[in-house]
Design a protein around this motif. Structure first.
Motif, mmCIF file in Angstrom:
data_model
loop_
_atom_site.group_PDB
_atom_site.id
_atom_site.type_symbol
_atom_site.label_atom_id
_atom_site.label_comp_id
_atom_site.label_asym_id
_atom_site.label_seq_id
_atom_site.Cartn_x
_atom_site.Cartn_y
_atom_site.Cartn_z
ATOM 1 N N GLN A 173 1.280 -1.260 -0.402
ATOM 2 C CA GLN A 173 -0.049 -0.049 -0.147
ATOM 3 C C GLN A 173 0.500 1.247 0.019
ATOM 4 O OE1 GLN A 173 -2.174 1.957 3.521
ATOM 5 N NE2 GLN A 173 -3.801 0.813 2.644
ATOM 6 N N TYR A 174 0.563 1.859 -0.804
ATOM 7 C CA TYR A 174 1.326 3.690 -1.285
ATOM 8 C C TYR A 174 0.514 4.481 -0.557
ATOM 9 C CZ TYR A 174 4.582 1.074 -3.845
ATOM 10 O OH TYR A 174 5.159 -0.394 -3.796
ATOM 11 N N SER A 175 1.125 5.180 -0.419
ATOM 12 C CA SER A 175 0.270 7.275 0.139
ATOM 13 C C SER A 175 1.127 7.938 -0.892
ATOM 14 C CB SER A 175 0.222 7.404 1.739
ATOM 15 O OG SER A 175 0.788 7.324 2.312
ATOM 16 N N PHE A 176 0.886 9.231 -1.988
ATOM 17 C CA PHE A 176 1.354 10.243 -1.495
ATOM 18 C C PHE A 176 0.061 11.414 -0.653
ATOM 19 C CE2 PHE A 176 2.815 13.154 -4.885
ATOM 20 C CZ PHE A 176 3.292 13.723 -4.984
ATOM 21 N N THR A 177 1.147 12.921 -0.967
ATOM 22 C CA THR A 177 0.380 13.619 -0.717
ATOM 23 C C THR A 177 0.821 14.702 -1.820
ATOM 24 O OG1 THR A 177 0.315 13.336 2.004
ATOM 25 C CG2 THR A 177 0.172 16.136 0.708
ATOM 26 N N ALA A 178 -0.245 15.573 -2.704
ATOM 27 C CA ALA A 178 -0.227 16.120 -3.370
ATOM 28 C C ALA A 178 -0.846 17.291 -3.586
ATOM 29 C CB ALA A 178 -0.696 15.452 -4.911
ATOM 30 N N LEU A 179 -0.461 18.672 -3.522
ATOM 31 C CA LEU A 179 -1.141 19.571 -3.460
ATOM 32 C C LEU A 179 -2.245 20.287 -4.246
ATOM 33 C CD1 LEU A 179 2.060 22.170 -3.206
ATOM 34 C CD2 LEU A 179 0.828 21.178 -1.422
ATOM 35 N N SER A 180 -2.962 21.256 -4.486
ATOM 36 C CA SER A 180 -3.884 21.377 -5.320
ATOM 37 C C SER A 180 -3.000 21.984 -6.774
ATOM 38 C CB SER A 180 -5.086 22.654 -5.205
ATOM 39 O OG SER A 180 -4.514 24.024 -4.456
ATOM 40 N N TRP A 192 -2.678 18.252 -7.705
ATOM 41 C CA TRP A 192 -3.554 16.922 -8.758
ATOM 42 C C TRP A 192 -5.233 18.081 -9.053
ATOM 43 C CZ3 TRP A 192 -9.159 18.744 -7.888
ATOM 44 C CH2 TRP A 192 -9.209 19.438 -6.477
ATOM 45 N N GLU A 193 -4.752 18.967 -9.570
ATOM 46 C CA GLU A 193 -6.124 19.094 -10.478
ATOM 47 C C GLU A 193 -5.466 19.279 -11.775
ATOM 48 O OE1 GLU A 193 -7.317 23.691 -10.228
ATOM 49 O OE2 GLU A 193 -7.035 23.209 -7.706
ATOM 50 N N ASP A 194 -3.903 19.121 -12.213
ATOM 51 C CA ASP A 194 -3.321 18.895 -13.048
ATOM 52 C C ASP A 194 -3.196 17.390 -13.185
ATOM 53 O OD1 ASP A 194 -1.673 19.243 -15.398
ATOM 54 O OD2 ASP A 194 0.185 19.310 -14.437
ATOM 55 N N ALA A 195 -3.261 16.818 -12.524
ATOM 56 C CA ALA A 195 -2.690 15.177 -12.263
ATOM 57 C C ALA A 195 -4.114 14.475 -12.820
ATOM 58 C CB ALA A 195 -2.804 15.357 -11.063
ATOM 59 N N TRP A 217 -8.860 14.345 1.758
ATOM 60 C CA TRP A 217 -8.759 15.889 1.382
ATOM 61 C C TRP A 217 -8.282 16.059 2.923
ATOM 62 C CZ3 TRP A 217 -8.738 17.426 -3.818
ATOM 63 C CH2 TRP A 217 -9.632 16.574 -4.474
ATOM 64 N N GLN A 218 -7.018 17.083 2.246
ATOM 65 C CA GLN A 218 -6.038 17.390 3.997
ATOM 66 C C GLN A 218 -6.556 19.027 4.204
ATOM 67 O OE1 GLN A 218 -3.839 15.457 4.919
ATOM 68 N NE2 GLN A 218 -5.155 13.725 3.743
ATOM 69 N N ALA A 222 -4.916 20.691 -0.347
ATOM 70 C CA ALA A 222 -3.944 19.106 -0.835
ATOM 71 C C ALA A 222 -5.130 17.993 -0.674
ATOM 72 C CB ALA A 222 -2.866 18.665 -0.176
ATOM 73 N N VAL A 223 -4.908 16.559 -0.926
ATOM 74 C CA VAL A 223 -5.121 15.871 -1.214
ATOM 75 C C VAL A 223 -3.628 14.661 -0.980
ATOM 76 C CG1 VAL A 223 -4.811 15.230 -3.950
ATOM 77 C CG2 VAL A 223 -7.029 13.898 -2.456
ATOM 78 N N LYS A 224 -3.813 13.570 -0.522
ATOM 79 C CA LYS A 224 -3.427 12.192 0.247
ATOM 80 C C LYS A 224 -4.454 10.818 -0.721
ATOM 81 C CE LYS A 224 -1.624 9.667 3.623
ATOM 82 N NZ LYS A 224 -2.424 9.265 5.215
#
Length: 321
Positions: A173-180, A192-195, A217-218, A222-224
């Motif tokens: 299991q992986y996790s990754f936090t991305a900004l908006s 995450w908006e671009d992704a 959602w953070q 951001a989103v994890k």
């Protein structure tokens, strides 16, 4: 498969290695000086498409060198010559669309080392073939090192058989936090908006679910992303039954914005991760980019990365099913 094609001659490059009887990368050059133009190359690729595709799987890495590939448009013509379907990049790397199926490679700071990975290894559908084109070779550094994935599995099984089999049985299991929004100061700075191609959270969740991800959602926007279970190793058809190290444990374990553990929550021993990192580096292969180089990777068989570089460096990429 013996090499036999009058439209190409076999060359050499510094850094080549022989791995289990296969030359990596296999270098193909124009057979004659007057056959180095893009039209001759495209005709040769279209005429020998099936043979060339088998060559990619056999040697895992094929480097076209000495052909006069001038720009992104001509690189795109090479991509289109095979008739492969496009696959949209999903991942943390900041990238810019250049032309049709061509994008920039990771635009993170050239001073940073991009760790070895199979392209989109965490997504339910990964590209089968990765194409790279060197438009501007760096003055120093900036190599794209790659690693035969099966060799990592073999060596990890030799040193940590119980840990490997436990991780494979339980899954990862992986996790990754991305900004908006995008942050090009980081090699993992894609927002995450671009992704996900949307600023709507509900739509992002729908698209993430289709890719095998859960979103958390953070408070800061951001989103994890949480992904799993995922395999540690995989065997792909047509590749001699080799067990590929098809994961990104080393790249995501214990990082500030990411994590990797077994799917049941069991932590992966630090010594296993660190030794794996050493083995991957020991098995790496690299060469110096030259202007006009076009490199084909079998993404099912190779991990790849990027060495730190002095500017300028411009390498373009296309991903294909």
């Amino acid at each position: 498969m013996e090499f036999s094609c009058k439209e190409f001659k076999v060359g050499k490059c510094q850094g080549q290695k022989l791995v289990d009887g296969e030359t990596m990368p296999l270098v193909l050059q124009p057979p004659e000086a007057d056959k180095a133009d893009i039209d001759s190359l495209l005709l040769a690729l279209k005429t020998n498409r099936d043979w060339f595709e088998q060559l990619i799987i056999k040697n895992s890495a094929v480097l076209l060198r000495g052909f006069d590939v001038k720009n992104a448009q001509e690189f795109n013509d090479i991509v289109e010559a095979f008739g492969w379907d496009d696959i949209r990049y999903i991942g943390p790397a900041p990238r810019t669309h250049v032309y049709e199926r061509v994008w920039t490679a990771n635009e993170g700071p050239l001073s940073e080392f991009i760790y070895y990975h199979h392209e989109m290894v965490l997504i339910t559908e990964s590209p089968k073939t990765l194409l790279l084109y060197c438009e501007v070779p760096p003055p120093e550094g900036g190599e794209t090192p790659f690693v035969p994935s099966f060799r990592v599995t073999e060596r990890m099984l030799e040193e940590f058989p119980e840990a490997v089999e436990e991780m494979d049985a339980k899954g990862l299991q992986y996790s990754f936090t991305a900004l908006s929004k995008n942050d090009t100061s980081s090699m993992r700075g894609r927002g995450w908006e671009d992704a996900f191609g949307t600023s709507d959270r509900a739509e992002a969740e729908r698209r993430a679910k289709a890719l095998g991800m859960d979103l958390e959602w953070q408070p800061n926007g951001a989103v994890k992303t949480v992904l799993g279970p995922r395999a540690l190793t995989r065997v792909f058809e047509g590749r001699k039954g080799r067990r590929m190290w098809f994961n990104t444990v080393v790249g995501m374990h214990g990082k500030e914005l990411s994590s990797a553990r077994m799917a049941d929550g069991t932590e992966i021993p630090e010594k296993v991760v660190r030794r794996c990192e050493e083995i991957i580096e020991e098995e790496s292969i690299q060469f110096k980019w030259e202007k006009g180089d076009v490199l084909f990777f079998d993404n099912m068989a190779l991990l790849h990365g990027r060495r730190p570089s002095l500017p300028p460096r411009r390498v373009l990429v296309a991903t294909c099913k």
